[in-house]
Design a protein around this motif. Structure first.
Motif, short mmCIF file in Angstrom:
data_model
loop_
_atom_site.label_atom_id
_atom_site.label_comp_id
_atom_site.label_asym_id
_atom_site.label_seq_id
_atom_site.Cartn_x
_atom_site.Cartn_y
_atom_site.Cartn_z
N ALA A 144 -10.89 -5.72 -19.29
CA ALA A 144 -12.31 -5.38 -19.06
C ALA A 144 -12.66 -5.34 -17.58
O ALA A 144 -13.44 -4.49 -17.14
CB ALA A 144 -13.19 -6.38 -19.79
N GLU A 145 -12.05 -6.26 -16.79
CA GLU A 145 -12.44 -6.35 -15.38
C GLU A 145 -11.98 -5.15 -14.55
O GLU A 145 -12.45 -4.95 -13.43
CB GLU A 145 -11.97 -7.67 -14.75
CG GLU A 145 -10.46 -7.87 -14.67
CD GLU A 145 -9.77 -8.23 -16.00
OE1 GLU A 145 -10.45 -8.31 -17.04
OE2 GLU A 145 -8.53 -8.39 -16.00
N LEU A 157 -1.90 3.88 -18.00
CA LEU A 157 -2.74 4.06 -16.82
C LEU A 157 -3.85 3.02 -16.75
O LEU A 157 -4.15 2.48 -15.69
CB LEU A 157 -3.35 5.47 -16.82
CG LEU A 157 -2.38 6.61 -16.54
CD1 LEU A 157 -3.04 7.97 -16.82
CD2 LEU A 157 -1.89 6.57 -15.09
N VAL A 158 -4.45 2.75 -17.88
CA VAL A 158 -5.59 1.84 -17.86
C VAL A 158 -5.14 0.41 -17.48
O VAL A 158 -5.91 -0.38 -16.96
CB VAL A 158 -6.35 1.90 -19.21
CG1 VAL A 158 -5.72 1.05 -20.27
CG2 VAL A 158 -7.81 1.56 -19.01
N ARG A 159 -3.87 0.12 -17.69
CA ARG A 159 -3.34 -1.20 -17.29
C ARG A 159 -2.90 -1.21 -15.83
O ARG A 159 -2.98 -2.22 -15.17
CB ARG A 159 -2.13 -1.58 -18.15
CG ARG A 159 -2.48 -1.67 -19.59
CD ARG A 159 -1.94 -2.95 -20.22
NE ARG A 159 -2.41 -2.98 -21.59
CZ ARG A 159 -1.79 -2.40 -22.60
NH1 ARG A 159 -0.62 -1.83 -22.42
NH2 ARG A 159 -2.28 -2.44 -23.81
N ALA A 215 -15.38 4.52 -16.35
CA ALA A 215 -15.84 5.02 -17.66
C ALA A 215 -17.23 5.61 -17.42
O ALA A 215 -18.00 5.09 -16.62
CB ALA A 215 -15.90 3.87 -18.65
N ALA A 216 -17.53 6.69 -18.13
CA ALA A 216 -18.83 7.35 -17.91
C ALA A 216 -19.95 6.71 -18.72
O ALA A 216 -21.13 6.92 -18.42
CB ALA A 216 -18.72 8.84 -18.23
N GLU A 250 -14.40 1.66 -25.89
CA GLU A 250 -13.25 2.34 -26.50
C GLU A 250 -11.97 1.98 -25.75
O GLU A 250 -10.93 1.74 -26.35
CB GLU A 250 -13.46 3.86 -26.48
CG GLU A 250 -14.44 4.34 -27.54
CD GLU A 250 -14.92 5.78 -27.34
OE1 GLU A 250 -15.57 6.30 -28.26
OE2 GLU A 250 -14.67 6.37 -26.26
N LEU A 251 -12.07 1.93 -24.41
CA LEU A 251 -10.88 1.58 -23.63
C LEU A 251 -10.40 0.18 -23.98
O LEU A 251 -9.20 -0.08 -24.08
CB LEU A 251 -11.21 1.67 -22.14
CG LEU A 251 -11.28 3.09 -21.57
CD1 LEU A 251 -12.00 3.11 -20.23
CD2 LEU A 251 -9.88 3.67 -21.43
N ILE A 252 -11.36 -0.72 -24.18
CA ILE A 252 -10.98 -2.10 -24.50
C ILE A 252 -10.45 -2.19 -25.93
O ILE A 252 -9.40 -2.78 -26.19
CB ILE A 252 -12.19 -3.04 -24.29
CG1 ILE A 252 -12.55 -3.06 -22.80
CG2 ILE A 252 -11.90 -4.45 -24.82
CD1 ILE A 252 -13.87 -3.72 -22.47
N ASN A 253 -11.16 -1.56 -26.87
CA ASN A 253 -10.78 -1.71 -28.28
C ASN A 253 -9.56 -0.88 -28.68
O ASN A 253 -8.74 -1.32 -29.48
CB ASN A 253 -11.95 -1.34 -29.19
CG ASN A 253 -13.13 -2.26 -28.97
OD1 ASN A 253 -12.94 -3.43 -28.58
ND2 ASN A 253 -14.34 -1.76 -29.15
N LEU A 254 -9.45 0.33 -28.12
CA LEU A 254 -8.35 1.21 -28.56
C LEU A 254 -7.10 1.06 -27.70
O LEU A 254 -6.01 1.39 -28.13
CB LEU A 254 -8.79 2.68 -28.54
CG LEU A 254 -10.00 3.05 -29.42
CD1 LEU A 254 -10.46 4.48 -29.16
CD2 LEU A 254 -9.61 2.91 -30.89
#
Ligand code: UDP
Length: 401
Positions: free
Chosen positions: A181-182, A155-157, A164-165, A172-176
């Protein structure tokens, strides 16, 4: 909006109904007030669910059938998401409505949103509220299945924007998940400032029948990741030095094994006389509890945001909290509370003890603590969200030509 597994009008403080339900309800209502039309779709959870519930001007919750009505585990809902999406589309056709954007909440809703997004040719904004990989990273509570993690990654892709709150959640979204990022925007959660207001502490305590002890409050669902057991252990240390009562508000119904475990633990620790398990209460009653407390404790291992923090501060009550969710960005050290490095009983007890020793600071302090969170009104959060929606729609239409 999609909130498949958790109803925005369900009973707060129970197993699957907490901050996300508050978020969806408040945001939908605020968007409605501003002239937008919002339909929130959720799964009918029991036979008595009204099919359509009005939240306010322009905003309503619509219950759809998908799988058995009652007693289904969250994970089992995954196998019914296609039904949910088809039923939603049937409802949409019957009502003759066209939606401009989908905002999904939690991975299950995100997955249902993927189908709808394709059928309708509109952008899809998603928000996870908690991240499976981050939760697993704490090593506490039920392990989140690989399926959830793969879906969150997908989903995030593939969604058009992820909200993100906190900056922490963005990282976390970027690292995990290796998220681009954009595609992530950070918009915090809000607090209902009309509801959450300071009440005179003595008056609040009288009304609740709390005596002259120091009062420490916990509010939330009963989940191992909330670290309530650590707070009980901290109480044994505090009790040796101070006259103190711990009040625990939240999920305490049948079928909530964590509540039984915590009651048992308080007996084993010999502190049952200093701990009150209130059970689940409605948000309307919460300002009294927050105002009666000398400190609100958030001993969590993990929070994606932690609405309770904003609610306590809006009522003028300082926090003792671990470094989770929004905490470091909202707590002003020494002024509106104390951030502890972890939830070890010793650290919690020391920080709570220090706060209790300067309790009774009075109405002036409550007002200044409240002032630290007034920017988090739902009106401000909805305004930021509308800007986000507009930019996502513009990008989507530009790409579609
Ligand atoms: N809450 C409530 N009654 C209860 C317990 C909790 O209304 O008995 C509400 C509380 O006011 C807060 C939400 O449930 O708005 C919990 O949100 P939070 O973000 O702190 O935790 P989450 O449920 O997301 O883990």
């Amino acid at each position: 909006m999609l909130s498949v597994h958790s109803s925005p009008v369900g009973q707060l403080g129970t197993k699957d109904t907490g901050g996300m339900s508050v978020y969806v309800q408040e945001l939908a209502r605020e968007l409605g007030k501003r002239g937008h039309r919002v339909d929130v779709f959720t799964r009918a959870h029991d036979q008595v669910d009204d099919r359509i519930v009005t939240l306010g001007k322009g905003a309503r919750v619509i219950h759809l059938g998908a799988g058995e009505a009652a007693g289904m585990h969250k994970l089992a809902i995954y196998s019914h998401l296609d039904d949910f999406a088809s039923n939603l589309e049937a409802f949409r056709r019957r009502s003759g409505i066209g939606y401009d954007l989908i905002h999904s909440h939690y991975w299950l809703s995100g997955w249902a949103g993927r189908w709808l997004q394709r059928w309708w040719g509109v952008p899809h904004v998603t928000m996870f509220h908690t991240l499976g990989a981050a939760k697993n990273g704490t090593g506490v509570g039920e392990r989140e299945p690989e399926l959830r993690i793969r879906i969150e990654e997908n989903l995030v892709r593939n969604c058009h924007r992820t909200i993100a709150a906190t900056k922490r959640e963005r990282d976390e979204l970027i690292n995990l998940y290796d998220a681009p990022a954009e595609s992530i925007s950070v918009i915090p959660c809000g607090v209902n400032l009309d509801l959450f207001q300071p009440v005179d502490k003595r008056k609040a305590r009288r009304q609740l029948g709390l005596d002259g002890n120091g009062v420490v409050l916990f509010v939330g669902r009963m989940e191992p990741s909330k670290g309530i057991d650590r707070l009980l252990m901290a109480m044994t240390r505090l009790e040796q030095k101070l006259d103190v009562r711990l009040v625990i508000v939240g999920g305490d119904g049948p079928g909530e094994p964590e509540a039984d475990r915590l009651r048992r633990l308080s007996r084993e620790l010999g502190i049952e006389d200093s701990v009150t398990f209130v059970g689940t209460i409605s948000q309307k009653e919460l300002p009294l509890y927050y105002s009666a407390a000398d400190a609100c404790a958030i001993p969590s291992y993990y929070e994606s945001f932690g609405l309770v923090a904003l609610e306590a501060l809006a009522c003028g009550t300082p926090l003792v909290a671990t470094r989770v969710g929004c905490i470091e960005s909202v707590v002003r050290e020494g002024e509106s509370g104390c951030v502890v490095a972890d939830n070890s009983p010793r650290r919690l007890a020391d920080a709570i003890g220090a706060l209790l020793s300067k309790a009774d600071a009075g109405a002036e302090t409550a007002t200044s603590i409240r002032a630290t969170v007034t920017a988090f009104s739902w009106a401000n959060i909805a305004a930021a969200m509308i800007e986000e929606y507009e930019s996502v729609i513009a990008d989507y239409r530009a790409k579609a030509g």
